[in-house]
Design a protein around this motif. Structure first.
Motif, short mmCIF file in Angstrom:
data_model
loop_
_atom_site.label_atom_id
_atom_site.label_comp_id
_atom_site.label_asym_id
_atom_site.label_seq_id
_atom_site.Cartn_x
_atom_site.Cartn_y
_atom_site.Cartn_z
N PRO A 1 -0.14 4.39 -4.16
CA PRO A 1 -0.46 5.76 -4.63
C PRO A 1 0.58 6.29 -5.61
O PRO A 1 0.24 6.94 -6.60
CB PRO A 1 -0.50 6.57 -3.34
N ALA B 1 -6.99 9.29 -3.54
CA ALA B 1 -7.89 8.60 -2.62
C ALA B 1 -7.14 7.58 -1.77
O ALA B 1 -7.38 7.45 -0.56
CB ALA B 1 -9.00 7.92 -3.41
N MET B 2 -6.22 6.82 -2.38
CA MET B 2 -5.44 5.84 -1.62
C MET B 2 -4.56 6.51 -0.59
O MET B 2 -4.41 6.03 0.55
CB MET B 2 -4.60 4.99 -2.58
N ALA C 1 -0.83 7.71 -14.05
CA ALA C 1 -1.69 8.83 -14.44
C ALA C 1 -0.92 9.82 -15.30
O ALA C 1 -1.40 10.27 -16.36
CB ALA C 1 -2.24 9.53 -13.20
N LEU D 1 -6.92 10.52 -9.54
CA LEU D 1 -7.93 10.56 -8.48
C LEU D 1 -7.77 9.36 -7.54
O LEU D 1 -7.88 9.49 -6.32
CB LEU D 1 -9.32 10.56 -9.11
N GLY D 2 -7.49 8.20 -8.13
CA GLY D 2 -7.29 7.01 -7.32
C GLY D 2 -6.06 7.13 -6.43
O GLY D 2 -6.07 6.68 -5.28
N ALA D 3 -4.99 7.73 -6.97
CA ALA D 3 -3.78 7.92 -6.17
C ALA D 3 -4.06 8.80 -4.97
O ALA D 3 -3.62 8.51 -3.84
CB ALA D 3 -2.67 8.52 -7.04
N ARG E 1 -6.75 7.69 2.25
CA ARG E 1 -7.34 6.57 2.99
C ARG E 1 -6.33 5.87 3.88
O ARG E 1 -6.63 5.47 5.01
CB ARG E 1 -7.93 5.57 1.99
N ALA F 1 0.15 4.59 -9.00
CA ALA F 1 -1.02 5.13 -9.69
C ALA F 1 -0.75 6.52 -10.23
O ALA F 1 -1.20 6.89 -11.31
CB ALA F 1 -2.22 5.13 -8.75
N LEU G 1 -8.60 9.59 -13.81
CA LEU G 1 -9.10 8.60 -12.86
C LEU G 1 -7.96 7.98 -12.05
O LEU G 1 -8.10 7.72 -10.84
CB LEU G 1 -9.88 7.51 -13.60
N LEU G 2 -6.82 7.73 -12.70
CA LEU G 2 -5.68 7.19 -11.97
C LEU G 2 -5.15 8.19 -10.95
O LEU G 2 -4.79 7.82 -9.83
CB LEU G 2 -4.56 6.81 -12.95
N ARG H 1 0.83 -1.22 0.00
CA ARG H 1 0.00 0.00 0.00
C ARG H 1 0.85 1.26 0.00
O ARG H 1 0.41 2.31 -0.44
CB ARG H 1 -0.92 -0.01 1.21
#
Length: 315
Positions: free
Chosen positions: A57, A305-306, A64, A301-303, A309, A60, A298-299, A53
């Motif tokens: 990020p 978010a991870m 991106a 955004l995912g980075a 989180r 990703a 989207l990638l 984990r």
């Protein structure tokens, strides 16, 4: 895949340097951690390591930026799309020789079944027409997008003597020409699919038809259907009706079409499937920049978010 602006791929150079820097820093951090703290102490201070984990990020984020750099280069790919005005004319031999039973139940029955399946499976945007021929020709169904109606017209076709292959091509060309509405500048991509089992015995010759089809830019794909052992009963005696493969192949070769042979219903279905996958299509270059830009967003955004989180520190 081609690139309309490949110069923008240079953006990948600093991105590569950033990725290398990240790997180097991660290794240096690990060495420092082991140098200034014993392993038992590390296990007590940080018993739960983030493992994969920690790097997700960053990975990703790099992906991106890679997608955005590639999007800036404006990539294009080749896509097969159907012609909106594509026209297919199915020309079907209905001479007496098609009653031969060397193909079960008869050449004609098997041919009609395969032709119906072919017509119904053509893309909805295709126009399809049906021409039958024996000693003369008949337009059973003019070109239309109502494929079911054309397939239904195959039922109950009358049969007669002689075989007018050349006339069938000329009649089919007339149907193709009708799709332009009289405007010669309108491009109507078309193909004639002619199925027969015999030699031309009536009307204009296949050689004349080949010249006309070539000048019109309409390939004629021929299907020589049946076997060399085929016979048909006429006035109580068996008459041999072998397939004239050479004549049909010459017609196809002279027009830029493809010559097929089929000796069974299954083979005929395979031929029609092959023809259906090759006619009425064109290749277009489609730019995929928006898709790559969306993927990059989207990638990214995912980075984010991870990172929030798993690693955000709340007060």
């Amino acid at each position: 895949m081609d690139l309309l602006a490949p110069i923008w791929l240079l953006l990948l150079l600093p991105l590569g340097a950033l990725a290398v820097t990240y790997v180097v820093l991660q290794r240096r951090r690990r060495r420092y951690a082991v140098r200034f703290a014993s392993l038992p102490m590390l296990e007590k201070v940080a018993p739960h390591q983030p493992g994969w984990r920690r790097h997700a990020p960053a990975a990703a984020f790099v992906l991106a930026l890679s997608a955005l750099a590639l999007a800036a280069a404006r990539p294009v790919i080749d896509v097969r799309v159907p012609h909106e005005r594509a026209t297919v004319i199915v020309a079907l031999d209905v001479s007496r020789s098609m009653q031969a039973t060397d193909v079960e139940p008869t050449r004609m029955d098997a041919a009609k079944q395969a032709a119906a399946s072919f017509i119904e499976n053509l893309p909805d945007t295709f126009n399809v027409g049906l021409v039958t021929f024996s000693g003369s020709t008949s337009v059973v169904a003019p070109p239309t997008k109502d494929h079911e109606a054309v397939a239904a017209a195959l039922d109950g076709l009358p049969m007669a003597n002689s075989t007018a292959i050349g006339e069938a091509v000329f009649t089919s060309l007339d149907q193709v020409a009708s799709m332009s509405g009289g405007d010669e500048s309108v491009d109507v991509p078309a193909r004639i699919v002619l199925l027969s089992d015999g030699t031309n015995t009536s009307g204009r010759s296949p050689d004349e038809a080949a010249v006309a089809a070539s000048e019109a830019g309409v390939p004629v794909s021929t299907i020589a259907y049946g076997t060399q052992e085929g016979t048909v009963e006429i006035q109580g005696r068996l008459v041999p009706v072998p397939v004239d493969v050479e004549a049909l192949a010459a017609l196809a070769d002279g027009t830029g079409g493809v010559a097929y042979t089929a000796e069974s219903g299954d083979e005929l279905a395979e031929v029609y499937e092959d023809i259906g996958s090759s006619i009425g299509w064109r290749t277009e270059a489609r730019e995929i920049t928006p898709y790559l830009a969306a993927a990059g967003f989207l990638l990214g955004l995912g980075a984010g978010a991870m990172s929030l989180r798993w690693f955000a520190r709340l007060p």
